[in-house]
Design a protein around this motif. Structure first.
Motif, PDB file in Angstrom:
ATOM      1  N   THR A 111       9.791  77.155 123.439  1.00  0.00           N
ATOM      2  CA  THR A 111      10.940  76.259 123.572  1.00  0.00           C
ATOM      3  C   THR A 111      10.521  74.781 123.539  1.00  0.00           C
ATOM      4  O   THR A 111      11.137  73.932 124.177  1.00  0.00           O
ATOM      5  N   ILE A 112       9.481  74.500 122.774  1.00  0.00           N
ATOM      6  CA  ILE A 112       9.073  73.118 122.534  1.00  0.00           C
ATOM      7  C   ILE A 112       9.569  72.724 121.152  1.00  0.00           C
ATOM      8  O   ILE A 112       9.397  73.464 120.185  1.00  0.00           O
TER       9      ILE A 112
ATOM     10  N   MET B 166      12.593  77.760 130.654  1.00  0.00           N
ATOM     11  CA  MET B 166      13.731  78.667 130.771  1.00  0.00           C
ATOM     12  C   MET B 166      13.660  79.466 132.069  1.00  0.00           C
ATOM     13  O   MET B 166      12.612  80.030 132.393  1.00  0.00           O
ATOM     14  N   TYR B 167      14.785  79.502 132.772  1.00  0.00           N
ATOM     15  CA  TYR B 167      14.916  80.257 134.021  1.00  0.00           C
ATOM     16  C   TYR B 167      16.244  81.012 133.986  1.00  0.00           C
ATOM     17  O   TYR B 167      17.212  80.621 134.642  1.00  0.00           O
TER      18      TYR B 167
ATOM     19  N   VAL C 246      21.873  79.550 127.958  1.00  0.00           N
ATOM     20  CA  VAL C 246      21.731  78.759 129.176  1.00  0.00           C
ATOM     21  C   VAL C 246      23.080  78.117 129.499  1.00  0.00           C
ATOM     22  O   VAL C 246      23.783  77.649 128.603  1.00  0.00           O
ATOM     23  N   THR C 247      23.425  78.096 130.777  1.00  0.00           N
ATOM     24  CA  THR C 247      24.690  77.484 131.191  1.00  0.00           C
ATOM     25  C   THR C 247      24.500  76.099 131.802  1.00  0.00           C
ATOM     26  O   THR C 247      25.393  75.259 131.724  1.00  0.00           O
TER      27      THR C 247
ATOM     28  N   VAL D  95      19.691  72.099 143.171  1.00  0.00           N
ATOM     29  CA  VAL D  95      19.056  72.798 142.051  1.00  0.00           C
ATOM     30  C   VAL D  95      18.709  74.213 142.485  1.00  0.00           C
ATOM     31  O   VAL D  95      18.173  74.422 143.578  1.00  0.00           O
ATOM     32  N   PRO D  96      19.013  75.214 141.645  1.00  0.00           N
ATOM     33  CA  PRO D  96      18.683  76.605 142.003  1.00  0.00           C
ATOM     34  C   PRO D  96      17.191  76.771 142.320  1.00  0.00           C
ATOM     35  O   PRO D  96      16.342  76.125 141.704  1.00  0.00           O
ATOM     36  N   GLN D  97      16.903  77.647 143.260  1.00  0.00           N
ATOM     37  CA  GLN D  97      15.527  77.836 143.725  1.00  0.00           C
ATOM     38  C   GLN D  97      14.572  78.200 142.594  1.00  0.00           C
ATOM     39  O   GLN D  97      13.448  77.731 142.571  1.00  0.00           O
ATOM     40  N   LYS D  98      15.018  79.026 141.649  1.00  0.00           N
ATOM     41  CA  LYS D  98      14.103  79.415 140.558  1.00  0.00           C
ATOM     42  C   LYS D  98      13.662  78.213 139.730  1.00  0.00           C
ATOM     43  O   LYS D  98      12.549  78.195 139.218  1.00  0.00           O
TER      44      LYS D  98
END
Length: 168
Positions: free
Chosen positions: A59-60, A77-78, A115-116, A142-145
């Motif tokens: 994803t670069i 990506m998470y 991705v959302t 921000v989500p923990q992941k």
């Protein structure tokens, strides 16, 4: 080859990094492993961390002019989230909208991956990213992941501005 248009009509000509419009002579494409050393050198030149980037090679994105890499952006990506990082442009190519094009291309790539929400950390560009739909938020939102990423845990200080945008 996937070409990320980012609001500019472009056409890939063969395997080289060329473009058929004089507007920019710059083509934005996915990076390959062979470009990693030049990407890391560009990040170093721009004062941005390259640590951990190799883990996100898929994803670069790179902006190429001829055979030279003149800019890059990347996503970590998470699942339904992504962390935008490594938006960098060579000093000789600044002021032409290339950072905007690279960011928009990264957001397009994030959409391709379902991705959302995209997050970022910045110490120097907190006035730039709102022009592209990002808004500042408290770090704890921000989500923990995403907070477990190397950017949040080691590379960016607690004083870095956290921003987000929702993709539609």
């Amino acid at each position: 080859m996937q070409v990320y248009k980012s609001h500019t009509t472009i056409e890939a000509l063969g395997a080289g990094l060329t473009m058929n419009k004089p507007y920019s002579e710059v083509l934005i494409v996915k990076a390959g492993k062979e470009e990693l050393p030049e990407i890391l050198a560009l990040l170093d030149e721009c004062g941005l961390p390259g640590e951990g980037l190799v883990d996100h090679l898929a994803t670069i994105l790179i902006a190429g002019e001829g055979t030279d890499i003149v800019g890059c952006s990347a996503l970590e990506m998470y699942e339904e989230y992504a962390l935008l990082r490594s938006v960098a442009v060579k000093e000789t190519h600044r002021g032409r909208g290339l950072a905007s094009r690279l960011t928009k291309a990264a957001l397009e790539l994030a959409r391709d991956h379902q991705v959302t929400t995209v997050y970022l950390l910045t110490e120097t560009a907190s006035t730039f990213f709102p022009k592209l739909g990002f808004k500042p938020i408290p770090r704890f939102e921000v989500p923990q992941k995403v907070q477990n990423s190397i950017e949040f845990t080691r590379l960016c200080p607690q004083t870095a501005t956290v921003m987000t945008t929702t993709l539609t």
